[in-house]
Design a protein around this motif. Structure first.
Motif, mmCIF file in Angstrom:
data_model
loop_
_atom_site.group_PDB
_atom_site.id
_atom_site.type_symbol
_atom_site.label_atom_id
_atom_site.label_comp_id
_atom_site.label_asym_id
_atom_site.label_seq_id
_atom_site.Cartn_x
_atom_site.Cartn_y
_atom_site.Cartn_z
ATOM 1 N N ARG A 1 0.834 -1.197 0.000
ATOM 2 C CA ARG A 1 0.000 0.000 0.000
ATOM 3 C C ARG A 1 0.876 1.257 0.000
ATOM 4 N N ARG A 2 0.334 2.342 -0.530
ATOM 5 C CA ARG A 2 1.062 3.612 -0.628
ATOM 6 C C ARG A 2 1.192 4.236 0.757
ATOM 7 N N ARG A 3 2.413 4.805 0.953
ATOM 8 C CA ARG A 3 2.658 5.468 2.230
ATOM 9 C C ARG A 3 1.910 6.792 2.272
ATOM 10 N N GLU A 4 1.356 7.113 3.413
ATOM 11 C CA GLU A 4 0.644 8.365 3.595
ATOM 12 C C GLU A 4 1.554 9.384 4.293
ATOM 13 N N TYR A 5 1.549 10.626 3.765
ATOM 14 C CA TYR A 5 2.402 11.703 4.282
ATOM 15 C C TYR A 5 1.558 12.670 5.095
ATOM 16 N N ASP A 6 2.216 13.324 6.052
ATOM 17 C CA ASP A 6 1.581 14.422 6.772
ATOM 18 C C ASP A 6 2.485 15.643 6.682
ATOM 19 N N GLU A 7 2.093 16.710 7.389
ATOM 20 C CA GLU A 7 2.842 17.976 7.244
ATOM 21 C C GLU A 7 4.263 17.876 7.756
ATOM 22 N N ASP A 8 4.550 16.934 8.630
ATOM 23 C CA ASP A 8 5.918 16.807 9.129
ATOM 24 C C ASP A 8 6.875 16.276 8.069
ATOM 25 N N ASP A 9 6.317 15.648 7.032
ATOM 26 C CA ASP A 9 7.173 15.094 5.991
ATOM 27 C C ASP A 9 7.454 16.086 4.860
ATOM 28 N N VAL A 10 6.767 17.205 4.859
ATOM 29 C CA VAL A 10 6.918 18.166 3.763
ATOM 30 C C VAL A 10 8.095 19.094 4.046
ATOM 31 N N ARG A 11 8.985 19.193 3.064
ATOM 32 C CA ARG A 11 10.125 20.121 3.149
ATOM 33 C C ARG A 11 10.030 21.098 1.977
ATOM 34 N N VAL A 12 9.881 22.341 2.292
ATOM 35 C CA VAL A 12 9.732 23.371 1.267
ATOM 36 C C VAL A 12 11.112 23.954 0.933
ATOM 37 N N ARG A 13 11.486 23.883 -0.354
ATOM 38 C CA ARG A 13 12.771 24.458 -0.794
ATOM 39 C C ARG A 13 12.630 25.968 -0.855
ATOM 40 N N PRO A 14 13.580 26.680 -0.247
ATOM 41 C CA PRO A 14 13.489 28.153 -0.283
ATOM 42 C C PRO A 14 13.514 28.666 -1.722
ATOM 43 N N GLY A 15 12.597 29.540 -2.041
ATOM 44 C CA GLY A 15 12.559 30.105 -3.383
ATOM 45 C C GLY A 15 13.509 31.284 -3.520
ATOM 46 N N LYS A 16 13.637 31.787 -4.751
ATOM 47 C CA LYS A 16 14.477 32.942 -4.998
ATOM 48 C C LYS A 16 13.873 34.177 -4.339
ATOM 49 N N SER A 17 14.735 35.080 -4.027
ATOM 50 C CA SER A 17 14.285 36.296 -3.355
ATOM 51 C C SER A 17 13.288 37.048 -4.234
ATOM 52 N N SER A 18 12.269 37.557 -3.621
ATOM 53 C CA SER A 18 11.283 38.341 -4.355
ATOM 54 C C SER A 18 11.694 39.799 -4.484
ATOM 55 N N ARG A 19 12.896 40.116 -3.929
ATOM 56 C CA ARG A 19 13.375 41.492 -4.005
ATOM 57 C C ARG A 19 13.716 41.836 -5.451
ATOM 58 N N PRO A 20 13.153 42.889 -5.999
ATOM 59 C CA PRO A 20 13.402 43.211 -7.414
ATOM 60 C C PRO A 20 14.858 43.588 -7.648
ATOM 61 N N ARG A 21 15.396 43.124 -8.776
ATOM 62 C CA ARG A 21 16.771 43.453 -9.141
ATOM 63 C C ARG A 21 16.815 44.868 -9.711
ATOM 64 N N THR A 22 17.923 45.537 -9.475
ATOM 65 C CA THR A 22 18.054 46.908 -9.951
ATOM 66 C C THR A 22 19.469 47.143 -10.442
ATOM 67 N N ARG A 23 19.606 48.038 -11.417
ATOM 68 C CA ARG A 23 20.924 48.428 -11.917
ATOM 69 C C ARG A 23 21.417 49.717 -11.262
ATOM 70 N N THR A 24 20.701 50.186 -10.292
ATOM 71 C CA THR A 24 21.114 51.402 -9.616
ATOM 72 C C THR A 24 22.409 51.159 -8.850
ATOM 73 N N ARG A 25 23.376 51.998 -9.081
ATOM 74 C CA ARG A 25 24.659 51.873 -8.413
ATOM 75 C C ARG A 25 24.827 53.039 -7.441
ATOM 76 N N PRO A 26 25.581 52.833 -6.379
ATOM 77 C CA PRO A 26 25.809 53.940 -5.448
ATOM 78 C C PRO A 26 26.536 55.082 -6.146
ATOM 79 N N ARG A 27 26.177 56.292 -5.796
ATOM 80 C CA ARG A 27 26.755 57.459 -6.459
ATOM 81 C C ARG A 27 28.109 57.850 -5.888
ATOM 82 N N HIS A 28 28.403 57.403 -4.698
ATOM 83 C CA HIS A 28 29.678 57.725 -4.047
ATOM 84 C C HIS A 28 29.935 59.233 -4.105
ATOM 85 N N GLU A 29 28.951 59.993 -3.619
ATOM 86 C CA GLU A 29 29.052 61.448 -3.678
ATOM 87 C C GLU A 29 30.190 61.985 -2.815
ATOM 88 N N ASN A 30 30.634 61.206 -1.857
ATOM 89 C CA ASN A 30 31.716 61.650 -0.982
ATOM 90 C C ASN A 30 33.080 61.172 -1.454
#
Length: 388
Positions: A20-49
């Motif tokens: 018979r098929r094994r039954e899983y519960d929430e303790d068996d689930v491992r979620v792989r971390p996804g990529k950051s949702s932070r938007p990528r930007t080409r903005t570079r520091p201006r180094h005004e100083n």
């Protein structure tokens, strides 16, 4: 399809009854971390100083800089190139923006975050022939130079006009003013050399071992000048006379890169203040007659100029006495000796240019095409004014 790890076998007396098929519960689930949702930007520091800097030496990824407001005794700043510069190269003579520790204290390290637009770029290749790997490898010697000082001895060794011609081509191609510095004037007169370049009205200065350097200092004042010359022409002696502390200054720069001597790389040296002049020694910021004594860039590793990076048309600009003679040439004239319709032969025959100059120009043209050894004439002094 059921995998072996997903099955549970029910047995009785050693016999397999069912699967018979094994039954899983929430303790068996491992979620792989996804990529950051932070938007990528080409903005570079201006180094005004960021603070301005002037690169005086390059050694193994470390750049020795001076600050514009620093005096002759101010400590140098060691810097590295910031990652944001990408593949942009930093060479001696570059004006850069620095951030980080610019105190110049031992162990301090700054970062170069910007490179100012260059007013001039002096380039060279190892060979003339662009079909070879050495000819395709183009190197920037120095940046932002105002003047190329071609140091040539009048005797012991005799002057080599082939080398001088190459330097002139490189100078005109980089939009840098040339200056002919003739050393050992106590051993021979300059008449033959000056006659060879009479049509160019090339500025020159004569140097004797016991002569004052006032005329040369006046031509160097307020400028960034690059010195080039063959071994034995007295260039090192001249540098030490111009900058008495040159050996100590070069030694200090050499200590930056694991103790390697900088005899194969360019080094910028601050000229001492002019007599009766109050100066801050800033790199190339004053006018020719201003308080700035100027800088010289010693290039011991540059003894010849491969010209593969110079187009055939630009090559002619190194021979301004021949340019007017090409007006009557047919379109796309190669100006070679086997071109029957080339007007340069008639121009020279009419006495409007020295035939040795035409021979030198055509020799450089031939070397760019891979014909012959471009340095053969330089190795064999022969007649010092036979175009070699």
């Amino acid at each position: 399809m059921v995998g072996d790890g997903d099955r549970q076998e029910l047995t009785r007396r050693g016999d397999v009854l069912a699967t018979r098929r094994r039954e899983y519960d929430e303790d068996d689930v491992r979620v792989r971390p996804g990529k950051s949702s932070r938007p990528r930007t080409r903005t570079r520091p201006r180094h005004e100083n960021a603070v301005d800097g002037f690169v005086i030496a390059v050694d193994r990824g470390r750049y020795t800089c001076v600050l514009p407001d620093g005096g002759p005794d101010a400590p140098t700043v060691t810097a590295m190139r910031a990652r944001e510069l990408g593949r942009k190269s930093v060479v001696v003579g570059d004006r850069v923006a620095l951030v980080g520790d610019v105190s110049g204290q031992p162990g301090a390290l700054a970062r170069i975050v910007r490179i100012a637009e260059r007013s001039s770029v002096l380039r060279r290749t190892a060979e003339d022939d662009a079909t070879t790997a050495e000819g395709r490898l183009e190197r920037v010697v120095v940046a932002n130079a105002d003047q190329l000082v071609i140091v040539s001895a009048l005797a012991d060794p005799p002057p080599r006009t082939g080398f001088i011609d190459r330097c002139l081509v490189a100078a005109y191609d980089a939009d840098i003013e040339p200056l002919l510095c003739l050393t050992k004037a106590d051993l021979a007169g300059p008449e033959a050399v000056l006659d060879y370049y009479t049509e160019l009205e090339l500025p020159y200065v004569l140097i004797r071992p016991d002569s004052a350097l006032d005329a040369l200092r006046a031509l160097l004042a307020g400028r960034v000048s690059v010195l080039v010359g063959h071994s034995g022409v007295g260039k090192s002696t001249l540098v030490n006379r111009l900058v008495p502390e040159a050996d100590r200054a070069v030694g200090t720069v050499s200590a930056i890169g694991r103790g390697r001597h900088t005899s194969t790389s360019a080094v910028a040296l601050r000229l001492p203040p002019l007599p009766d002049t109050d100066t801050d020694g800033r790199p190339g910021t004053a006018g020719r007659s201003g308080a700035d004594p100027g800088w010289i860039i010693d290039t011991p590793g540059v003894r010849s100029f491969g010209l593969a990076h110079v187009s055939a048309e630009s090559l002619l600009h190194g021979f301004p006495d021949l340019v007017e003679g090409t007006v009557d040439c047919p379109a796309n004239c190669p100006h070679t000796a086997d071109e029957a319709d080339c007007a340069l032969d008639a121009w020279v025959a009419a006495g409007k240019a020295d035939p040795r100059r035409l021979a030198s120009y055509r020799r450089l043209l031939a070397s760019r095409s891979g014909e012959g050894d471009p340095r053969e004439a330089e190795r064999n002094p022969g007649d010092p004014l036979a175009g070699s």
